[in-house]
Design an enzyme around this catalytic site. Sequence first.
Site, mmCIF file in Angstrom:
data_model
loop_
_atom_site.group_PDB
_atom_site.id
_atom_site.type_symbol
_atom_site.label_atom_id
_atom_site.label_comp_id
_atom_site.label_asym_id
_atom_site.label_seq_id
_atom_site.Cartn_x
_atom_site.Cartn_y
_atom_site.Cartn_z
ATOM 1 N N SER A 205 0.884 -1.180 0.000
ATOM 2 C CA SER A 205 0.000 0.000 0.000
ATOM 3 C C SER A 205 0.912 1.216 0.000
ATOM 4 C CB SER A 205 -0.855 0.002 1.271
ATOM 5 O OG SER A 205 -1.477 1.260 1.456
ATOM 6 N N TYR B 69 -2.139 -0.763 10.503
ATOM 7 C CA TYR B 69 -2.121 -1.086 9.074
ATOM 8 C C TYR B 69 -0.795 -0.630 8.450
ATOM 9 C CZ TYR B 69 -3.734 -1.147 4.178
ATOM 10 O OH TYR B 69 -3.873 -1.379 2.824
HETATM 11 P P1 NAP Z 1 -11.283 -6.372 -0.337
HETATM 12 O O1 NAP Z 1 -12.155 -5.860 -1.420
HETATM 13 O O2 NAP Z 1 -11.796 -6.423 1.058
HETATM 14 O O3 NAP Z 1 -10.750 -7.792 -0.782
HETATM 15 C C1 NAP Z 1 -9.891 -8.508 0.049
HETATM 16 C C2 NAP Z 1 -10.162 -9.981 -0.105
HETATM 17 O O4 NAP Z 1 -9.278 -10.672 0.788
HETATM 18 C C3 NAP Z 1 -11.587 -10.333 0.313
HETATM 19 O O5 NAP Z 1 -12.122 -11.315 -0.551
HETATM 20 C C4 NAP Z 1 -11.387 -10.856 1.714
HETATM 21 O O6 NAP Z 1 -12.370 -11.772 2.152
HETATM 22 C C5 NAP Z 1 -10.053 -11.571 1.576
HETATM 23 N N1 NAP Z 1 -9.463 -11.857 2.877
HETATM 24 C C6 NAP Z 1 -9.535 -11.131 4.018
HETATM 25 N N2 NAP Z 1 -8.929 -11.783 5.020
HETATM 26 C C7 NAP Z 1 -8.484 -12.945 4.502
HETATM 27 C C8 NAP Z 1 -7.794 -14.061 5.044
HETATM 28 N N3 NAP Z 1 -7.469 -14.109 6.339
HETATM 29 N N4 NAP Z 1 -7.488 -15.087 4.235
HETATM 30 C C9 NAP Z 1 -7.841 -15.060 2.919
HETATM 31 N N5 NAP Z 1 -8.498 -14.054 2.348
HETATM 32 C C10 NAP Z 1 -8.821 -13.003 3.132
HETATM 33 O O7 NAP Z 1 -9.943 -5.474 -0.240
HETATM 34 P P2 NAP Z 1 -9.044 -4.850 -1.399
HETATM 35 O O8 NAP Z 1 -9.238 -3.403 -1.371
HETATM 36 O O9 NAP Z 1 -9.207 -5.593 -2.652
HETATM 37 O O10 NAP Z 1 -7.607 -5.143 -0.774
HETATM 38 C C11 NAP Z 1 -6.733 -6.108 -1.314
HETATM 39 C C12 NAP Z 1 -5.318 -5.763 -0.870
HETATM 40 O O11 NAP Z 1 -4.979 -4.468 -1.372
HETATM 41 C C13 NAP Z 1 -5.145 -5.692 0.638
HETATM 42 O O12 NAP Z 1 -3.909 -6.250 0.998
HETATM 43 C C14 NAP Z 1 -5.151 -4.208 0.924
HETATM 44 O O13 NAP Z 1 -4.453 -3.863 2.085
HETATM 45 C C15 NAP Z 1 -4.476 -3.669 -0.325
HETATM 46 N N6 NAP Z 1 -4.751 -2.264 -0.599
HETATM 47 C C16 NAP Z 1 -6.016 -1.841 -0.894
HETATM 48 C C17 NAP Z 1 -6.215 -0.483 -1.165
HETATM 49 C C18 NAP Z 1 -7.576 0.054 -1.541
HETATM 50 O O14 NAP Z 1 -7.713 1.287 -1.666
HETATM 51 N N7 NAP Z 1 -8.591 -0.768 -1.754
HETATM 52 C C19 NAP Z 1 -5.160 0.408 -1.107
HETATM 53 C C20 NAP Z 1 -3.900 -0.065 -0.783
HETATM 54 C C21 NAP Z 1 -3.696 -1.403 -0.538
HETATM 55 P P3 NAP Z 1 -13.541 -11.272 3.140
HETATM 56 O O15 NAP Z 1 -14.430 -10.462 2.336
HETATM 57 O O16 NAP Z 1 -14.153 -12.531 3.620
HETATM 58 O O17 NAP Z 1 -12.890 -10.485 4.225
#
Ligand code: NAP
Length: 255
Positions: free
Chosen positions: A146, A159
């Site tokens: 991130s 985080y």
């Molecule tokens: P998201 O839409 O919540 O998707 C994350 C996925 O990971 C969900 O399907 C979630 O399942 C799953 N997950 C959560 N805990 C888990 C576990 N213990 N084991 C296996 N799967 C798990 O989030 P996202 O925004 O796509 O984020 C993905 C990555 O990008 C993360 O590492 C996040 O920190 C990073 N990121 C995101 C952003 C942003 O703006 N969105 C910015 C910077 C970095 P559940 O729904 O069941 O929880």
Amino acid sequence: MSLLDGQTAVITGGSSGIGRGIAREFADHAAKAVIVADIQQAPKEGGPPTHEQIEQETDTQSTFVNCDVTNRADLETAVDTADEFGGIDVMVNNAGIWHPDDFLEVTEDDYRQLMAVNLEGTYFGSQIAAQRMVEHDGGSIINISSIAGLFGNGNWPTYSASKGGLTMLTYSLAHKLADDEIRVNAIHPGSIETKIAGDQETSPEQVAAMLEAIPLGRYGQPEEIGGAAVFLASELASYVTGESLVVDGGWTSWR
Ligand code: NAP
């Protein structure tokens, strides 16, 4: 385009959001197989499960594996599933959780849960994938960090600590694994339109302030992180390892 022709990838958290975007881009670039490793199949944002959609719309094979990244045995199962498709070539450690916290109030349980998913899950996901890659012809590990892994933010210190750790893990593994032809890189997304914050409402003023800070003037889409991941997984990035690829619409370029 066939940038990933013949490659088999495991993507943690691949059911929703950025992981789903990466999975779909991998399939669009002709990956041989995509293993979606997540806790649940249904995308949080709606639509068919990632693996079903890939199988229906592309020639890429795809399967879902029930995997909680805080459980080492689950990670082993996910990586071993790649053997059905010739073995793992690309590991994308994407699963992650985010929430703001007040440092003065954070409990040990809250701290440990976030670290277990974001940092330990990536640590052992990388280890298990690398153990297999060492035995074969190498591979590529991509860690989804991130911009919080590059800069501090007092609104979500836990985080930030998890993502900062993940950044240093990436650099350390790039050094350690280079002799085994394993490249290790990090992607640092800015603000991407996903459901990571649940149904938490953002006020129009907060949205306006956010968009004002992003030179491209919009949120990113999961597929745009997918494009960066395709590049890092492909031969186009054959000399790229230990790198931080920031994908944030220019947000951090002028701060
Ligand atoms: P998201 O839409 O919540 O998707 C994350 C996925 O990971 C969900 O399907 C979630 O399942 C799953 N997950 C959560 N805990 C888990 C576990 N213990 N084991 C296996 N799967 C798990 O989030 P996202 O925004 O796509 O984020 C993905 C990555 O990008 C993360 O590492 C996040 O920190 C990073 N990121 C995101 C952003 C942003 O703006 N969105 C910015 C910077 C970095 P559940 O729904 O069941 O929880």
